[in-house]
Design a protein around this motif. Sequence first.
Motif, PDB file in Angstrom:
ATOM      1  N   LYS A  50     -50.802  16.061 -19.745  1.00 16.68           N
ATOM      2  CA  LYS A  50     -51.204  15.663 -20.810  1.00 16.68           C
ATOM      3  C   LYS A  50     -51.214  14.256 -20.515  1.00 16.68           C
ATOM      4  CE  LYS A  50     -50.850  17.759 -25.126  1.00 16.68           C
ATOM      5  NZ  LYS A  50     -52.492  18.398 -25.495  1.00 16.68           N
ATOM      6  N   SER A  73     -45.624   8.552 -26.852  1.00 14.86           N
ATOM      7  CA  SER A  73     -47.208   9.232 -27.078  1.00 14.86           C
ATOM      8  C   SER A  73     -47.252  10.497 -26.054  1.00 14.86           C
ATOM      9  CB  SER A  73     -48.166   8.728 -27.302  1.00 14.86           C
ATOM     10  OG  SER A  73     -48.011   7.793 -27.970  1.00 14.86           O
ATOM     11  N   LYS A 120     -46.029  14.623 -27.055  1.00 15.77           N
ATOM     12  CA  LYS A 120     -47.050  15.661 -27.143  1.00 15.77           C
ATOM     13  C   LYS A 120     -46.576  17.373 -26.501  1.00 15.77           C
ATOM     14  CE  LYS A 120     -50.401  14.436 -29.920  1.00 15.77           C
ATOM     15  NZ  LYS A 120     -50.386  14.720 -30.995  1.00 15.77           N
ATOM     16  N   GLU A 168     -44.036  18.675 -26.990  1.00 17.97           N
ATOM     17  CA  GLU A 168     -44.136  19.949 -29.163  1.00 17.97           C
ATOM     18  C   GLU A 168     -45.124  21.107 -27.957  1.00 17.97           C
ATOM     19  OE1 GLU A 168     -47.037  18.154 -30.351  1.00 17.97           O
ATOM     20  OE2 GLU A 168     -46.036  16.128 -31.276  1.00 17.97           O
TER      21      GLU A 168
END
Length: 201
Positions: free
Chosen positions: A48, A81, A85, A88
Amino acid sequence: MVTAGVIVDPEAVPLLQSFGVDDSKKIADAKIPGLAAEIKKICYGKYKVLHLKPVKYNEPYEKFQSQGKNLNSILSWAHSSVIEKLVEIQSVKLVVVDKFANENLIENRLKKLDSTIQLVIVPKAEQNIAVAAASILARDAFLRWHNEVKMEHGIEFPKGASTLVIKAGRAFVKANGAQGLREVSKLHFKTAEDIQLAERK
């Protein structure tokens, strides 16, 4: 500001090492795009990149500042953040983060997410292959943005902080106005302040 994270499975480690994945600060910018492409292939779907371009960065920074917070707060928020992500996408047992002043936010958010995850925060974390890979993806995103800005405005913006940067910044302000700096620079950085100060003289 660019923050990136990569999940590196054990079988991916030798592949990344074979391509010379290392701390991006040790790698010439010309080699970054190619390495970033290889990382994205090897760790497909397991990375990410959070890129807050200046116009987006300045807004939350000013909000954080009005709340009595500083740069470390926005860094913590960005890292948290990205980690959220990634978790997940795939459950992990270990998260390695480069050390900076305020790490409580990361620790607290990670505990809420999964209390079994071990968080390791160390100086020069790029010695870890996953952090090194993330640093390359972050640098790649910055370089692509840097080139886009140059093409859009027709001005060569030197990287870093120097008299050359201030000179280019003054040329940009003359062409676009002081408000335009919000689109290409972090306003709280001293270089941006110097550009605006020089323009007022």
